[in-house]
Design a protein around this motif. Structure first.
Motif, PDB file in Angstrom:
ATOM      1  N   GLY A   1     -33.259  -5.253 -62.760  1.00 32.48           N
ATOM      2  CA  GLY A   1     -32.178  -5.039 -63.711  1.00 32.48           C
ATOM      3  C   GLY A   1     -30.824  -5.213 -63.042  1.00 32.48           C
ATOM      4  N   ILE A   2     -29.814  -4.603 -63.621  1.00 24.24           N
ATOM      5  CA  ILE A   2     -28.441  -4.824 -63.158  1.00 24.24           C
ATOM      6  C   ILE A   2     -28.231  -4.334 -61.723  1.00 24.24           C
ATOM      7  CG2 ILE A   2     -26.025  -4.407 -63.683  1.00 24.24           C
ATOM      8  CD1 ILE A   2     -27.591  -6.106 -65.772  1.00 24.24           C
ATOM      9  N   ALA A   3     -28.668  -3.113 -61.427  1.00 30.39           N
ATOM     10  CA  ALA A   3     -28.478  -2.571 -60.074  1.00 30.39           C
ATOM     11  C   ALA A   3     -29.288  -3.345 -59.043  1.00 30.39           C
ATOM     12  CB  ALA A   3     -28.857  -1.087 -60.047  1.00 30.39           C
TER      13      ALA A   3
ATOM     14  N   GLY B   1     -40.085  -6.807 -65.679  1.00 31.81           N
ATOM     15  CA  GLY B   1     -39.545  -7.508 -66.839  1.00 31.81           C
ATOM     16  C   GLY B   1     -39.247  -6.635 -68.035  1.00 31.81           C
ATOM     17  N   VAL B   2     -39.140  -5.329 -67.823  1.00 29.77           N
ATOM     18  CA  VAL B   2     -38.801  -4.419 -68.911  1.00 29.77           C
ATOM     19  C   VAL B   2     -37.608  -3.570 -68.490  1.00 29.77           C
ATOM     20  CG1 VAL B   2     -41.149  -4.313 -69.824  1.00 29.77           C
ATOM     21  CG2 VAL B   2     -40.430  -2.685 -68.062  1.00 29.77           C
ATOM     22  N   GLY B   3     -37.056  -2.835 -69.427  1.00 26.48           N
ATOM     23  CA  GLY B   3     -35.922  -1.968 -69.110  1.00 26.48           C
ATOM     24  C   GLY B   3     -34.800  -2.135 -70.109  1.00 26.48           C
TER      25      GLY B   3
ATOM     26  N   MET C   1     -35.788   4.193 -69.559  1.00 25.12           N
ATOM     27  CA  MET C   1     -36.105   3.557 -70.842  1.00 25.12           C
ATOM     28  C   MET C   1     -35.847   4.549 -71.967  1.00 25.12           C
ATOM     29  SD  MET C   1     -36.886   0.993 -72.623  1.00 25.12           S
ATOM     30  CE  MET C   1     -37.604  -0.276 -71.592  1.00 25.12           C
ATOM     31  N   ASP C   2     -35.000   4.149 -72.904  1.00 22.88           N
ATOM     32  CA  ASP C   2     -34.669   5.008 -74.029  1.00 22.88           C
ATOM     33  C   ASP C   2     -35.868   5.175 -74.963  1.00 22.88           C
ATOM     34  OD1 ASP C   2     -31.545   5.336 -73.890  1.00 22.88           O
ATOM     35  OD2 ASP C   2     -31.967   3.234 -73.459  1.00 22.88           O
TER      36      ASP C   2
END
Length: 297
Positions: free
Chosen positions: A11-13, A34-36, A111-112
């Motif tokens: 992800g971004i970080a 591949g999730v998040g 994950m929300d």
């Protein structure tokens, strides 16, 4: 092969750390399932240089390309377990493969918890939001539905009253709401419905409202989701004995982003801080700088 650093999470970080470590010419592997959050959000509006918004998918795509040009390797897969033997970390994936690294960065994210309405997903970041600090500005003076659960949703509605007076809170799961919060909702003239939602109405990325179990339809072009109990992906950290807070976020040194376990760093939403793309970028870069320092000691 033993990598200088293995990053779990693309992800971004994780991507920002990979770019920084790639510029240091270290051998870096990013393992990404591949999730998040960043795979879902259609548009972040509070990122420098993107006044009209930028999608998580786009940031991930250009970030990966940038890192690959610097020699960073990427592999798709979910890490099932990790252990430290001496100075080396051994990572085992769900598919049965294993990898080794001298340093480890956990950028596994959060994950929300979202309601199970497929029509809601294309709206995330465009007309439906999860973070008032990121996107409260987007609903300024606009009618907005808060889809939530119990006290969590009530608190979200009250927080958003800074931005608009046209708010409706729908307690989809009908969990109890404290009497004091009900009183505050009434004082802020926030309409309250304790009724299940049967359908989210939308056209592509444009949210249009909800249909309730009682047959009533509530129309609005903006929505916020607040269900609580988001999944903090710190299971691998726990395997290594990394210190966690009660809410399962990882505790790190504020300067270096290293955890209490030597040569294990953490960055992004999995760390205890305001969950923002911009902060995740800084986290990733900062962790990478200190990983580099440790490698050249």
């Amino acid at each position: 092969m033993i990598y200088d650093c293995v990053i779990i999470g693309g992800g971004i970080a994780g991507l920002q750390a990979a770019i920084q470590l790639g510029r240091y010419q270290h051998q870096v592997l990013v393992l990404d399932a591949g999730v998040g959050r960043s795979t879902l959000c259609r548009s972040y509006h509070n990122v420098l240089g993107y006044p009209d918004g930028v999608s998580g998918k786009y940031l991930r795509t250009i970030g990966r390309k940038q890192a690959e040009k610097l020699g960073v390797e990427f592999l798709f897969g979910k890490v099932e377990s990790v252990e430290k033997q001496g100075e080396i970390f051994f990572l085992h994936t769900q598919s049965g493969e294993f990898y080794q690294g001298k340093r480890l960065l956990l950028a596994t994210g959060v994950m929300d918890r979202l309601p199970d309405f497929p029509s809601l997903i294309p709206c995330l970041g465009s007309s439906v939001y999860v973070c008032p600090d990121c996107d409260g500005y987007e609903i300024k003076d606009q009618k907005t539905l808060v889809l939530g659960s119990g006290n969590v949703g009530a608190n979200m509605a009250l927080t958003l009253s800074y931005w608009t007076e046209q708010l409706i809170y729908i307690n989809h799961e009908q969990k109890p709401v404290d009497a004091e919060l009900i009183k505050k909702l009434h004082e802020k003239q926030i309409a309250y419905y304790a009724s299940p939602i049967v359908e989210c109405l939308a056209k592509g990325e444009q949210f249009q409202g909800v249909a309730l179990q009682n047959g009533e339809k509530l129309a609005a072009h903006h929505g916020f989701v607040a269900f609580g109990a988001n999944e903090v992906k710190s299971q691998l950290a726990k395997q290594l004995g990394v210190e966690l807070l009660e809410n399962k976020h990882i505790v790190v040194d504020p300067r270096s982003k290293m955890t209490n376990i030597k040569h294990v760093w953490a960055a992004g939403d999995v760390v205890a801080h305001s969950e923002q793309v911009t902060i995740a970028l800084g986290d990733g870069s900062q962790a990478a700088i200190w990983i580099h320092k440790s490698l050249i000691e």
